[in-house]
Each structure stands twice: as structure tokens, then as C-alpha cells.
Design a protein around this motif. Structure first.
Motif, PDB file in Angstrom:
ATOM      1  N   ARG A  25       0.817  -1.215   0.000  1.00 54.97           N
ATOM      2  CA  ARG A  25       0.000   0.000   0.000  1.00 54.97           C
ATOM      3  C   ARG A  25       0.849   1.263   0.000  1.00 54.97           C
ATOM      4  O   ARG A  25       1.802   1.370   0.765  1.00 54.97           O
ATOM      5  N   LYS A  31       0.207   4.617   7.730  1.00 53.34           N
ATOM      6  CA  LYS A  31      -0.702   3.889   8.620  1.00 53.34           C
ATOM      7  C   LYS A  31       0.038   3.163   9.740  1.00 53.34           C
ATOM      8  O   LYS A  31      -0.469   3.069  10.851  1.00 53.34           O
ATOM      9  N   TYR A  38      -7.042  10.554  10.593  1.00 51.07           N
ATOM     10  CA  TYR A  38      -8.478  10.292  10.492  1.00 51.07           C
ATOM     11  C   TYR A  38      -9.210  11.527  11.048  1.00 51.07           C
ATOM     12  O   TYR A  38      -8.594  12.388  11.693  1.00 51.07           O
ATOM     13  N   MET A 478     -11.221   3.470   1.993  1.00 49.55           N
ATOM     14  CA  MET A 478     -11.685   3.112   3.336  1.00 49.55           C
ATOM     15  C   MET A 478     -11.047   1.803   3.778  1.00 49.55           C
ATOM     16  O   MET A 478     -11.544   1.131   4.671  1.00 49.55           O
ATOM     17  N   GLY A 479      -9.954   1.450   3.101  1.00 50.49           N
ATOM     18  CA  GLY A 479      -9.244   0.240   3.464  1.00 50.49           C
ATOM     19  C   GLY A 479      -9.118  -0.726   2.308  1.00 50.49           C
ATOM     20  O   GLY A 479      -8.327  -1.653   2.342  1.00 50.49           O
TER      21      GLY A 479
ATOM     22  N   PHE B 104      -3.254  -4.857   7.458  1.00 46.38           N
ATOM     23  CA  PHE B 104      -4.243  -3.819   7.756  1.00 46.38           C
ATOM     24  C   PHE B 104      -4.936  -3.438   6.475  1.00 46.38           C
ATOM     25  O   PHE B 104      -4.440  -3.710   5.371  1.00 46.38           O
ATOM     26  N   GLN B 105      -6.085  -2.835   6.613  1.00 49.12           N
ATOM     27  CA  GLN B 105      -6.770  -2.267   5.455  1.00 49.12           C
ATOM     28  C   GLN B 105      -7.042  -0.791   5.724  1.00 49.12           C
ATOM     29  O   GLN B 105      -6.307   0.067   5.268  1.00 49.12           O
ATOM     30  N   CYS B 106      -8.079  -0.507   6.538  1.00 49.27           N
ATOM     31  CA  CYS B 106      -8.374   0.911   6.764  1.00 49.27           C
ATOM     32  C   CYS B 106      -7.306   1.576   7.617  1.00 49.27           C
ATOM     33  O   CYS B 106      -7.133   2.782   7.563  1.00 49.27           O
ATOM     34  N   GLY B 107      -6.609   0.804   8.442  1.00 50.66           N
ATOM     35  CA  GLY B 107      -5.505   1.352   9.215  1.00 50.66           C
ATOM     36  C   GLY B 107      -5.872   1.914  10.568  1.00 50.66           C
ATOM     37  O   GLY B 107      -4.990   2.315  11.329  1.00 50.66           O
ATOM     38  N   PHE B 108      -7.146   1.933  10.908  1.00 54.13           N
ATOM     39  CA  PHE B 108      -7.557   2.585  12.156  1.00 54.13           C
ATOM     40  C   PHE B 108      -7.145   1.787  13.384  1.00 54.13           C
ATOM     41  O   PHE B 108      -6.746   2.343  14.398  1.00 54.13           O
TER      42      PHE B 108
END
Lengths: 751, 170
Positions: A25, A31, A38, A478-479, B104-108
């Protein structure tokens, strides 16, 4: 192929190697270091904190709020109630377009559902705002809550989902059932599920004067939302700026405006200071959508050989008392299996809940969960292997319409998934397999299916003097990995490496990239970016071709290939020139190309377009305690051209884990006496933890689609949910002999 | 009312004045010290997005009152990468492994996942057993479902650490 169908799109010429590469990514480093910002991470100077007070009853009205007590608390600046809520330019009880639901923004003292905002407390600190909201000590006049089939109001809906027909019939159902040797009936109920994105809905609202608004918020539909906020606040759309560089998950819940965020924006305008609002986890169980409950019944007519002669899928779907969003579950039966007659129909049910909304695979998830259980029951009734039964009833053309598929590598998904899983030799009867610890072992499967909607999208590509490029579109990550995959698409069209492409996105003042939803974002925004890139290259080629000093002079637009930052003559690749040199000699600082997603309507109508897949599940069930563990999940999916296999696998894993969650974990529990949700948190509302997912695999089955769009891209974000729910339920049946009739499957169902 | 706390945050000794005993460590970091890496997902200790290290142990910072931490050493996600922060080679091995394995995807949830993994490594209970890693990482929810990548990343980091330890011993 139908005779009058349009000619196939020529295969997309691949100039570079950007697409198809498993790049990590592009936002990965931000991240993992905590530097990705955010919405709630923003902290402008002079910030105020807003907290909503919410209703604890499901129906009635608020009779008293101790505003004085709240205002007396140190740090509290203002308390907004229906008595002093500043005006809005749009009536929140009037729908605002297709995705503009009726919402609750303190328009009156009425309570329509639990966790509805009934006041907004604004304070200098978060702690003071929370305390202020607790001091309001609200009093109610409560009416009995309508919480289920027996007390909700049933109605015949005009539509299901977002504008889809509530009643679709193909063929002669009665004749189909009359021709059947047997009829298999299956009843399934599905619960209310909440998106529960890890990031609670948040906004930081800043006004510049009374008519310029900047919002930091996670948002799945930037330009559409910008326009809607403009209407609510009575200002021009270009005066609203939404910044959404990162979303902590959306799953459908961050595409639609909600009351608490509008209230926070109103407060910022009134108090002339920036305001931050972040919902608490509990407050997310109400005003920000959920997957509505369904009660489904399927009837399958079967002939002596196991062919489906009729398929009737009925669903009763719950919505709120004041707005319609009906989970379009029955529609799942329209596309999956061959049958001469299909009827899909939905009845509405009004309950005292927040309004449901689209949640990852809306309709497909709940509908396919029921359908795949019904298919398994039908295979059982015919004494057939579930895979063999599905192959016998394979849809060669779209059931009902007879349209050909733009591509359908489902057979390959079945065979590759089965092979990898080791399906061959599965005993037909249940309760035949045990592991070394005495656990019952079961194997089940399900078919995965998801349509390929596209959304209008636009993009801009700028080739710069140094030979690099800037590409822009108001996309959303959004991921799913849009920042990476979309940049790969743009880079390929521009003949550059992704590192040479600056990708600007996630802000509403860029060209509209449509909604990140419906598994259509990569195809839609990607196509716009691709076209913008090609447009920029064409303009550059025009410059070079018209310049006698260029080695490309006279080549014409058609005659060049863009690769590695240079244009080459197609007929003589040795004659080439770099982008930077072309621009420098013509004295231009840049060339700008634009592009749109424009799907050929004739093609979209002529072809049935779906992503396909097959999911295989192994469960182990404790014979004494009924505890279920999913020990293996294998999915094989075909979704056209894959831009980034690393990210696509992650999407499939995530979808399959959502399916596991649907099958075994998630359900909002409503207290029937009060209408309150008893498990409005992340402990009692169960979602899978790491230990719940010992083994998940995804196979990327190659598929070329020459019709779905010129890039051949289908969607991958939601399909993983669809086959998995049924596969797990069917594996539980294979392990235990128990055919479930509700989700999630509970221990007590198996004892 | 004002309280003065001595805190070591990411290696930097600080005197932090707070005016409200209700402030949690998470809100102190996020709203008053501009360290927004730790995330608020539930504010109830149920999701793990707020995980940080206090005196080397992983904790839910949303459940910890700031006033209870006088003298504590706190490590947040911002303090994990080497000097200069962003820059591939300076990432902590766990951070690099999360990128490599797409953990991870959204990373939150990611800062919490990574801090939890760093704590797990220090605890040394997991060994190279994936089942134990999954169990010991189960206090950190990931709604996107990146669990496979998370587990692989943690196992990778454990293996790298074991390899480094063997080299040191040799």
C-alpha cells in the motif's frame, strides 16, 4: 451471444506492468507509524467538543431536559435542544435524493428509536461535554416499542434497497411447482447487524463566516455528500469542502448523512468556533444505519433428476417507522441458479428502530445466506453432493432474462476451490467425520455472487515538465486500497511507474469519483483515471507529432506508444522522446487530460455482469457443548482483471471473515419490553477476533471480461461475504445434522 | 484544580499539567499532547485500538486515568520508528512486517495492533506458534478482517527477533 449485441470491446493493450502487480500500500507507512490522519485526529485552534445526549426509549417523546444543570457544569458552553436548535435550510423529514434519508436533528421532541440524538452539549473539553450530556437527566413519555413481526406494521413497499423492485417474477411459478417431484421449503431469519467500523462517525466542522464550511470526516461519497450538506446549510456546493484522506472503515455506513454530524456542524456555525464530534460506540447503534432484520422463506421445486423447476424467495424486511430501506434479500435468488420460474418478493415491516441502510453486500449477504442453505437442503433432498447439485443447476445465462454473462468463470471457481479444499470424497450423510479430539467435523459450500454496478466518475491527469504526473479524483480509500490500485491504473495509462505519479484524492474539490460502494469504485474511478491518462498522452502526442524537431513528427495520435516516460512511434519504436523533452521544447509547463467513466449503456443492458466465486468451509463442533469453530475457509473468486492481487486477497479475506461473523457471531439483541439494544458495544455485540479465524485462503481465478468495461475490472469488496455464510451453515449441518433456521447460529440450536 | 505529572513519553521526559482528573491517558495523548496515533474505537477497553505501552506493558489507554501514571514511561506508535520517523529502513521490524504482509486495510486499528504486537514480543509467550499469536492478539479487533496478515506479520517479527538473538549468541 445475442445477434443484436454490441461488438466486444477490443482487449485493453497493456503498455506497462503497473497493473497486476502486488504492490504494497502506498499509504502503508503512514498507517503503521500513526501519521495517517483520520477525522477525529484533527485539532484546529479554539476547538470545542460536542457530545450528543441520546434517547433510551424507542418511541414517545422527551418531556424534560435539565438544561440548566448541564449548562452549570464548568466548561459547558451551550446546550442545543429542539427549543433552540438553529434553523436548517432543508426539512430533515423530507427525502433528499436517493441516498438522502430522513434524519433526526432535533426538529421536535419526538423519539423514534433508541440512541436517537435528543440534545447536543458543546463544551471546552471532551470531559465537560460528556458530563454535561449526562446531567440533562431526560424524562420521557414512552409508548410501547414495536420490535418484531407480531407488533410491527407490515406494508407493501414500492421498492427495496435503493430503488430496486420489490417484486420480480420470471416464468410460470405455478407450472414450475406443478412440474416438481418434490418441493423443499427453507425458513431463515437474519438479525439486525451494525457496521461497527473501527472508526466511530466523527466530524471536525469549521466555518469561515456563515457560508464557507470545511469538514474533516470519514466519507464514502465525497461529492454527493458535499452537495447534500450544501442543501442542508443553504450555501453553494462549492463552499463546502470535505476532507477525507483516510476512513477507519465505512462498510456503507459513511455514505449517508446522519443527524449527529449535522448538529455538530450547526453548533460550529452558531458558536463561531470549530467543533469536533465523535460518536461513542454505543451511539453508533441507531442514527448511522445498520443491516435490517429479515424473515425469509424459500420454496424450491425439484424434478426427479435434481433440477430446479421453480424458485420462490419471499422476504419480510424491517425498516424504521419513518423511512424505507428494505434489505433486498430476495433479489439474491434472481441471479444465482438456473430455474424456469423465479419469484422474488419483499414485504416491509415498520419497527421502532433507526433506519437501516446499505451494509457490506446489502441484500446479497442476507439473501445468499438463506439461498445457499436452501440449495443445500435441496441437494440433500435429492441425495446429491452439494457441488454436483450446483453444477447441475448452473446458470449458463442469467436466469429470468436469458442475457449472456459478460464473463463467468464460476465453474473454474468451483473446481479450483474444491481441489484446494479437498472436497472430493466428502461423505454425503451428516455426522460422519470426527477429528482426533472427538470433535464433529463438517464440510459445506456456498456460491458467491455480486453484481457489477458502475458509478459516474471523472478524473484529471496532468503531465508535468519534469516528466512526472499528477492525477486527481475525489476517490475514497476506506481500506480497500484505492490509493494504491487507482494509482496503478493511472500510472499504466500514463506509461509511468506508480512512483512517478502523484495521486491526489480524498477531497471533495477534485473531480467527482462517485461513491465508494457497490464494489464499483475501482472500476468507476479507475476508468475515469485511465481515460484521463490516455487523454493526457494523446495531447502530448499531438504536441510532439506537430513538432518538426521531434523524432515523433508526423506520427499522429494513433502512432505512438507511451512507456516508461517516453512516447515511441508504434511503427518504429527506436524513434522516441521523453515527456519532459517534448514539453520543454514546446515551451509548455504541463499537459492536462481529463476522463470520465462512461459505460456503454447498450453493453450494460445486453450483458449480465457479476463477480463469481465458490466458498468452502470446514467447521468443528463440540458434540457435548455445541461450540462451533470454523477451522478452514477456502474461497475461489473470479472478478475480471485484478489490478493488485495483494490488496484483492485482503478484500476477499475480509469479506469471508464478515461471512463468518454473519454465520456465527453478529446480532443486535433488542429488549422487547423497551426496544433498547442490549448489546450496543464491541464486547457483547460479537465480531470475530483473530483467534476466530485460524485459516482463510483466497484463490484468484483468472478471468478476462471484454464487456464489463474497457479495463475488464469487476468488483471484489463485497462478494466474499456472500458465499461464506451459507458455506458455514451447511458445514454445521454436515457436522451435526442440524439445519439452522436463524443467523447467527447459536450453541442452543445445536444441542 | 491542576495536577502536575512527570511522564516519559517516547523517550522524552515531560511535565504534563492537567486540570481534570477525569482525563484518560488516551484523551491526554490525543486531545492535549497532539499524539493522535492511538485511536479511540470504543472507549471501553473492548477493541484495543488505543493500545500503548506503559512501562513496557501493553495496556488500553482508554481505561487508564492519566493521574494514575505519575512517573510512568509511555511508548506510543509515534515513538516506535527510529529517529526521523518515516523512512522505510527506520521502521520498527513489526511496522515493516505489517506493510509486507498487508496486516491492515483501513488502518484505524493498526497503531493498536502494532503496539500490542510489540508488547507481545516482549512478553515472549507466543513462541512461533500461530495459534498462540492469534490468541494473544485477540484483544485487538480488526473489523476489516486483516487477521491473516496480522498473524503472519507478528510471526515474521518473532522469527526475525529469534534469528537476531541467535546471531548475538553465536
Amino acid at each position: 451471444m445475442p445477434l443484436d449485441s454490441p461488438a466486444p470491446i477490443a482487449p485493453y493493450p497493456r503498455h506497462g506492468s503497473n497493473s497486476g502487480q502486488p504492490l504494497t500500500r502506498r499509504d502503508g507507512e503512514l498507517k503503521v507509524t500513526g501519521r495517517a490522519t483520520y477525522a477525529a485526529d484533527n485539532h484546529p485552534a479554539d476547538l470545542l467538543y460536542a457530545v450528543t445526549a441520546v434517547s433510551s426509549i424507542a418511541r414517545g417523546r422527551v418531556t424534560a431536559l435539565d438544561v440548566a444543570a448541564a449548562k452549570a457544569h464548568p466548561g459547558v458552553v451551550e446546550v442545543f435542544t429542539p427549543a433552540n436548535r438553529p434553523p436548517l435550510a432543508h426539512d430533515p423529514d423530507v427525502k433528499l435524493g436517493m441516498f438522502g434519508f430522513r434524519i433526526e436533528v432535533l426538529q421536535d421532541d419526538g423519539v423514534r428509536y433508541v440512541n436517537q440524538p435528543i440534545a447536543l452539549v458543546v463544551a471546552e473539553t471532551l470531559e465537560a461535554a460528556v458530563e454535561g450530556a449526562a446531567l440533562l437527566n431526560q424524562q420521557y413519555e414512552a409508548q410501547p416499542a414495536r420490535t418484531g413481526l407480531d407488533d410491527g406494521e407490515r406494508y407493501a413497499p414500492a421498492a427495496v434497497g435503493v430503488g430496486a423492485p420489490a417484486h420480480t417474477a420470471y416464468g410460470d411459478l405455478d407450472a414450475g411447482f406443478a412440474a416438481a417431484d418434490q418441493i423443499v421449503e427453507t425458513d431463515i431469519t437474519t438479525p439486525a447487524q451494525f457496521h461497527n467500523a473501527m472508526e466511530p462517525h466523527s466530524v471536525v466542522a469549521q466555518w469561515d463566516g456563515d457560508d464557507h464550511l470545511t469538514l474533516d470526516m470519514g466519507n464514502q461519497a465525497l461529492v454527493m455528500s458535499r452537495d447534500a450538506y450544501a442543501v442542508y446549510f443553504g450555501i453553494p456546493a462549492q463552499n463546502v469542502l470535505i476532507r477525507s484522506p483516510f476512513l477507519g472503515g465505512g462498510f456503507g455506513s459513511k455514505a449517508i448523512l446522519n443527524g449527529p454530524q449535522i448538529l455538530a456542524i450547526l453548533a460550529a456555525r452558531q458558536l463561531k468556533r470549530p467543533v469536533k464530534l465523535a460518536l461513542s460506540r454505543a451511539q453508533m447503534y441507531g442514527p448511522v444505519g445498520h443491516r435490517g432484520r429479515t424473515w425469509q422463506r424459500l420454496r424450491l421445486g425439484l424434478d426427479g433428476e435434481g433440477r430446479i423447476t421453480a424458485l420462490h424467495h419471499q422476504s419480510t424486511a424491517a425498516t424504521s417507522s419513518f423511512e424505507d430501506f428494505l434489505e433486498p434479500a430476495a433479489s439474491a435468488s434472481l441471479h444465482a441458479y438456473a430455474s424456469p420460474a423465479i419469484l422474488a418478493e419483499t414485504q416491509g415491516l415498520r419497527l421502532d428502530t433507526g433506519t437501516p441502510g446499505p451494509m457490506r453486500a446489502p441484500g446479497e449477504a442476507s439473501g445468499s445466506a438463506a439461498l445457499e442453505v436452501a440449495i443445500d437442503a435441496a441437494a440433500d433432498a435429492c441425495g446429491m453432493d452439494p457441488l454436483e447439485f450446483r453444477l447441475l443447476n448452473y446458470a449458463e445465462t442469467e436466469p429470468g432474462t436469458g442475457r449472456p454473462y459478460s464473463s463467468k468463470a464460476l465453474r473454474e471457481c468451483y473446481s479450483e476451490g474444491a481441489k484446494r479444499f479437498g472436497w472430493a470424497g466428502r461423505p454425503l450423510q451428516p455426522r460422519q467425520m470426527r477429528d482426533e479430539n472427538g470433535m464433529l467435523v463438517g464440510w459445506g459450500m456456498g456460491t458467491a455472487l455480486f453484481p457489477c454496478p458502475h458509478f459516474p466518475a471523472e478524473a484529471r491527469a496532468t503531465l508535468r515538465a519534469d516528466g512526472t504526473a499528477l492525477v486527481e479524483t475525489a476517490g475514497v480509500d476506506m481500506g480497500q486500497g484505492a490509493w494504491t490500485a487507482l494509482a496503478q491504473i493511472a500510472a499504466e495509462a500514463l506509461g509511468l511507474d506508480p512512483e512517478q505519479v502523484e495521486f491526489r484524492s480524498g477531497v471533495s474539490d477534485l473531480p467527482d469519483a462517485g461513491v465508494a460502494g457497490g464494489s464499483g469504485h475501482t472500476a468507476s474511478a479507475g476508468l475515469a483515471l485511465h481515460n484521463a491518462g490516455e487523454d493526457a498522452i494523446a495531447r502530448l502526442a499531438e504536441l510532439a507529432g506537430a513538432d518538426p524537431a521531434s523524432p515523433l513528427f508526423g506520427a499522429g495520435n494513433i502512432g505512438v506508444v507511451a512507456r516508461a516516460g517516453r512516447l515511441h512511434r508504434r511503427d518504429d519504436e527506436g524513434r522516441s522522446e521523453s515527456y519532459a523533452d517534448i514539453l520543454a521544447r514546446t515551451g509548455k509547463s504541463m499537459v492536462v487530460g481529463t476522463g470520465r467513466m462512461a459505460r456503454d449503456d447498450a453493453a450494460a443492458q445486453a450483458w449480465a455482469m457479476y463477480s463469481n466465486g465458490a466458498v468452502f468451509a470446514e467447521v468443528k463442533v463440540d458434540p457435548d457443548l455445541g461450540v462451533v469453530r470454523v477451522t478452514r475457509l477456502v474461497g475461489a473468486f473470479a472478478a475480471g482483471r485484478i489490478i493488485n492481487p495483494r490488496l484483492v486477497r485482503s478484500q476477499y479475506y475480509g469479506g469471508m471473515i464478515w461471512g463468518l461473523s454473519f454465520a456465527l457471531h453478529e446480532a443486535a439483541q433488542t429488549d422487547r419490553r423497551t426496544g433498547r439494544i442490549m448489546n450496543a458495544d464491541l464486547s457483547e455485540y460479537r465480531v470475530p477476533v483473530n483467534a476466530d479465524v485460524p485459516s482463510v485462503e483466497a484463490i484468484l481465478v483468472p478471468e478476462e471480461d471484454r464487456y464489463v468495461n474497457p479495463l475488464g475490472i469487476k468488483g471484489v469488496g463485497e462478494i466474499g461475504v456472500t458465499g461464506t455464510v451459507g458455506a458455514i451453515a451447511n458445514a454445521v449441518r454436515h457436522a451435526t445434522g442440524v439445519r439452522v433456521s436463524r443467523f447467527p447460529i447459536r450453541i442452543e440450536d445445536l444441542l | 484544580m491542576s495536577l502536575s505529572l512527570r511522564l516519559d513519553i517516547n523517550g522524552e521526559p515531560r511535565i504534563v499539567e492537567i486540570d481534570d482528573p477525569r482525563i484518560t491517558l488516551l484523551d491526554l495523548l490525543r486531545e492535549r499532547l497532539a499524539l493522535t496515533g492511538a485511536k479511540k474505537g470504543c472507549d471501553r477497553g473492548q477493541c484495543g485500538a488505543c493500545t500503548v505501552l506503559v512501562d513496557g506493558r501493553r495496556i488500553n489507554s482508554c481505561l487508564t486515568l492519566a493521574v494514575s501514571l505519575d512517573g510512568a514511561e509511555i511508548t506510543t506508535i509515534e515513538g516506535l520508528a527510529g529517529d526521523g520517523g518515516v523512512g522505510g529502513e527506520r521502521l520498527h521490524p513489526v511496522q515493516a512486517a505489517f506493510i509486507r504482509h498487508d496486516g491492515f486495510q483501513c488502518g484505524f486499528c493498526t497503531p493498536g495492533q502494532i503496539m500490542s504486537a510489540v508488547g507481545l514480543l516482549a512478553e515472549g509467550h507466543a513462541g512461533a506458534d500461530p495459534e498462540r499469536v492469534r490468541e494473544l492478539m485477540s484483544g485487538n479487533l480488526c473489523r476489516c478482517g486483516a487477521y491473516r496478515g496480522i498473524t503472519e506479520a507478528v510471526l515474521d517479527a518473532i522469527a526475525a527477533e529469534a534469528g537476531a538473538a541467535r546471531e548475538d549468541a553465536a
